[in-house]
Enzyme design. Structure first.
Site, PDB file in Angstrom:
ATOM      1  CB  SER A 113      -0.957  -0.040   1.188  1.00 45.21           C
ATOM      2  OG  SER A 113      -1.861   1.014   1.121  1.00 45.21           O
ATOM      3  CG  HIS A 114       0.132   3.600   3.272  1.00 38.34           C
ATOM      4  ND1 HIS A 114      -0.821   2.600   3.318  1.00 38.34           N
ATOM      5  CD2 HIS A 114       0.606   3.717   4.517  1.00 38.34           C
ATOM      6  CE1 HIS A 114      -0.922   2.159   4.550  1.00 38.34           C
ATOM      7  NE2 HIS A 114      -0.059   2.810   5.306  1.00 38.34           N
ATOM      8  CG  ASP A 277      -2.385   4.166  -1.530  1.00 45.34           C
ATOM      9  OD1 ASP A 277      -3.136   4.115  -2.527  1.00 45.34           O
ATOM     10  OD2 ASP A 277      -2.305   3.254  -0.690  1.00 45.34           O
ATOM     11  CG  ASP A 279      -2.552  -0.210  -2.745  1.00 48.14           C
ATOM     12  OD1 ASP A 279      -2.387   0.898  -2.199  1.00 48.14           O
ATOM     13  OD2 ASP A 279      -3.312  -1.087  -2.287  1.00 48.14           O
ATOM     14  CG  ASP A 281      -5.892   1.120  -1.311  1.00 48.61           C
ATOM     15  OD1 ASP A 281      -4.949   1.917  -1.205  1.00 48.61           O
ATOM     16  OD2 ASP A 281      -5.985   0.068  -0.644  1.00 48.61           O
ATOM     17  NE  ARG A 282      -3.912   4.169   3.083  1.00 53.61           N
ATOM     18  CZ  ARG A 282      -3.411   4.288   4.301  1.00 53.61           C
ATOM     19  NH1 ARG A 282      -2.790   5.399   4.640  1.00 53.61           N
ATOM     20  NH2 ARG A 282      -3.515   3.321   5.189  1.00 53.61           N
ATOM     21  CE  LYS A 376      -7.400   1.986   1.822  1.00 53.64           C
ATOM     22  NZ  LYS A 376      -7.393   1.026   2.942  1.00 53.64           N
TER      23      LYS A 376
HETATM   24  C1  G1P Z   1      -4.126   1.294   8.292  1.00 56.58           C
HETATM   25  C2  G1P Z   1      -5.333   2.199   8.432  1.00 56.58           C
HETATM   26  C3  G1P Z   1      -6.586   1.433   8.097  1.00 56.58           C
HETATM   27  C4  G1P Z   1      -6.464   0.845   6.701  1.00 56.58           C
HETATM   28  C5  G1P Z   1      -5.190   0.039   6.587  1.00 56.58           C
HETATM   29  C6  G1P Z   1      -4.959  -0.429   5.158  1.00 56.58           C
HETATM   30  O1  G1P Z   1      -4.228   0.207   9.165  1.00 56.58           O
HETATM   31  O2  G1P Z   1      -5.402   2.739   9.729  1.00 56.58           O
HETATM   32  O3  G1P Z   1      -7.683   2.295   8.194  1.00 56.58           O
HETATM   33  O4  G1P Z   1      -7.561   0.037   6.416  1.00 56.58           O
HETATM   34  O5  G1P Z   1      -4.064   0.819   6.976  1.00 56.58           O
HETATM   35  O6  G1P Z   1      -4.844   0.633   4.254  1.00 56.58           O
HETATM   36  P1  G1P Z   1      -3.493   0.160  10.593  1.00 56.58           P
HETATM   37  O7  G1P Z   1      -2.027   0.353  10.337  1.00 56.58           O
HETATM   38  O8  G1P Z   1      -4.049   1.290  11.398  1.00 56.58           O
HETATM   39  O9  G1P Z   1      -3.839  -1.192  11.171  1.00 56.58           O
HETATM   40 ZN    ZN Z   2      -3.202   1.421  -0.379  1.00 53.28          ZN
END
Ligand code: G1P
Ligand code: ZN
Length: 541
Positions: A113-114, A277, A279, A281-282, A376
């Site tokens: 992800s990010h 981000d 991938d 989704d954000r 998302k």
């Molecule tokens: C974090 C975000 C959560 C999101 C997840 C994946 O998870 O807080 O809302 O769904 O990344 O993108 P966390 O690190 O808080 O468990």
């Molecule tokens: Zn992501």
């Protein structure tokens, strides 16, 4: 081509977290590490024999190698077909869409992800089920169990497949269908939004800037925003996906997308700016001179959804993760929609979406989405904003001001303490958990605790239960805080502190100042400074 059975032993810690298995890239690159986890997925889902899978990732370092390993393992275990994005690329929402459009049995998304990418950064693998969504807890638990009982994995002795152009080829008896990663997704967006209205807005000189952060949305944004909607060439910046995201941190928030954030408050600010981000989704939404918090974004999208063709039939209900601000609850109450609070993580929206109980949902962590896919979706949110702005001909600031005038303002912020000593973070949570029953009535700085509980969730569709999903403390007057430990970090523990208060007739613009009493109350109750040795959060969003 020969199927090879490779003897192996379980490795510790292959337990999927909030969003799949996320580890240091070098760990994933150790011989057998990825293979073990993928075999555990196959074993947990009853094998892949005869199945169709979708495969792709965000292009980070090791994405291409991992895709080849997974293709060989799918072929060795008898999969019928793997639909893979060209260059092994697929954004997370596009993968979700492909699984649904093609009626696939599931899919593998390669992404952290990010989190930063590179040999010394992070990698991740996520399994999505046939509805296109992240595997629910029952499946991730089964994967973890399978990973602990592994004694061999199957692979095929075969050379790499050329994924550089769309075509269908074979790997053993399995079909490998290489598809353009953007086409189907762009078609879906054209169905949901009024592209003519957005095109007219952009042609009227409206300035748009989209920061793809050298991550997967580059090609999607260029095709949709520039080619199909006519945004000026160059409106999409950092558009080329790079294995290390240009050394950046592909997280669309005011901290990691600072150049874009600064630009929107600068002299030559565009009318609208957004970022996505790693991938895809954000999303972060900005308008000239204003930042739209993700919780507000969800509320504004819900309140105006009917202006978009895909949602003209109305909203059935909404959901937010529990720590997300209650701004959307106020819209739901005014419109008579049901509103659900779920644990953190997109997988908890899946059943509500599948059952048609909600249309829109979101998380404070820059995640917004709807029933169009089961993830998302960053670009979707950008297009929905543009559709609403085109339909109302309001500025972003004007739209927000009108929203706050109607519903009041939820002041909201999240404070993250990253890479904290894991034992210290766990002790902080454990001690606060133990103290919860005694908190109501207690004074915390200038506030008084009204209620305190650990959040647990019973899924209204299948009755499954998720315990220990965050400590929620409410204060007299309606403010609240939530404390939880991240399930996606790869170093030590990350403590997340969520802060919220509400003002019916909002004045002022400084969020941290508005939340100062809540911040002080949390410090009084949890002693974060003393316990973590940190003076201030690492990231404030
Ligand atoms: C974090 C975000 C959560 C999101 C997840 C994946 O998870 O807080 O809302 O769904 O990344 O993108 P966390 O690190 O808080 O468990
Ligand atoms: Zn992501």
């Amino acid at each position: 081509m020969q199927v090879k059975s490779v003897p192996t032993k379980p490795v510790e810690g292959q337990k999927p977290g909030t969003s799949g298995l996320r580890k240091k890239t070098r760990q994933f690159m150790q011989p057998g590490y990825l293979e073990n986890f993928v075999q555990a997925i196959w074993n947990a889902i009853g094998g892949v024999s005869g199945k169709t899978l979708v495969l792709g990732g965000d292009g980070r370092f090791f994405n291409d190698r991992a895709a080849q390993i997974i293709l060989r393992m799918a072929a060795a275990s008898g999969a019928a077909r793997v639909i893979v994005g060209q260059g092994a690329l697929l954004s997370t929402p596009a993968a979700s869409n492909l699984i649904r459009q093609r009626g696939a049995d599931g899919g593998i998304i390669l992404s952290a992800s990010h989190n930063p990418g590179g040999a010394d950064a992070d990698f991740g693998v996520k399994y999505n089920t046939a509805n296109g969504g992240p595997a629910p807890e029952s499946v991730t638990a089964a994967i973890h169990e399978a990973s602990e009982r592994l004694d061999h994995y199957l692979t095929l002795e075969a050379p790499d497949i050329d994924l550089s152009r769309p075509r269908t080829t074979g790997l053993g008896a399995m079909a490998v269908e290489v598809v353009d990663p953007v086409t189907d997704y762009a078609t879906l967006m054209e169905k949901l939004f009024d592209f003519n209205a957005i095109r007219a807005l952009l042609q009227g000189g409206y300035q748009l800037r989209f920061d793809a952060m050298h991550a997967v949305t580059g090609p999607y944004a260029v095709e949709i925003l520039e080619r199909r909607l006519g945004a000026a060439p160059g409106s999409v910046i950092n558009a080329t996906p790079l294995p290390d995201f240009g050394q950046g941190h592909p997280d669309p928030n005011p901290v990691w997308a600072k150049p874009l954030y600064d630009a929107i408050f600068g002299p030559d600010a565009p009318d609208f700016a957004a970022a996505s981000d790693g991938d895809g989704d954000r999303n972060m939404i900005l308008g000239r001179g204003i930042y739209v918090g993700p919780s507000d974004s969800l509320a504004v999208l819900a309140a105006n959804a009917h202006l978009c063709p895909g949602y003209a039939g109305g909203v059935r209900g909404v959901a937010r993760s529990m720590p997300t601000s209650r701004a959307v609850d106020r819209v739901a109450a005014a419109r008579g929609w049901s509103c659900f609070a779920t644990p953190t993580g997109w997988k908890f929206f899946g059943n509500l979406l599948d059952a048609g109980m909600i249309t829109l949902c979101g998380e404070e962590s820059f995640g917004t989405g709807s029933d169009h896919v089961r993830e998302k979706d960053g670009l979707w949110a950008v297009l929905m904003w543009l559709n609403i702005l085109a339909a109302t001909r309001q500025s972003v600031a004007g739209l927000l001001a009108a929203h706050w005038a109607e519903f009041g303002r939820s002041w909201y912020s999240r404070h993250d303490y990253e890479a904290v000593d894991a034992a210290a973070a766990e002790a902080l949570i454990a001690d606060l958990r133990a103290a919860l029953p005694d908190l109501p009535g207690q004074q915390a700085g200038a506030l008084t605790v009204s209620e305190a509980a650990e959040f647990a969730y019973t899924d209204p569709v299948d009755g499954s239960r998720a315990e220990r999903q965050g400590l929620e403390i409410g204060f007299v007057g309606g403010a609240r805080t939530v404390l939880r430990l991240s399930g996606t970090g790869t170093e030590g523990a990350t403590l997340r502190v969520y802060l919220e208060s509400h003002e019916a007739s909002p004045t002022g613009t400084d969020t941290q100042a508005a939340l100062a009493p809540v911040i002080a109350a949390v410090e009084a109750l949890a002693g974060i400074r003393a316990r973590t040795g940190r003076d201030a959060p690492d990231v404030i969003t």
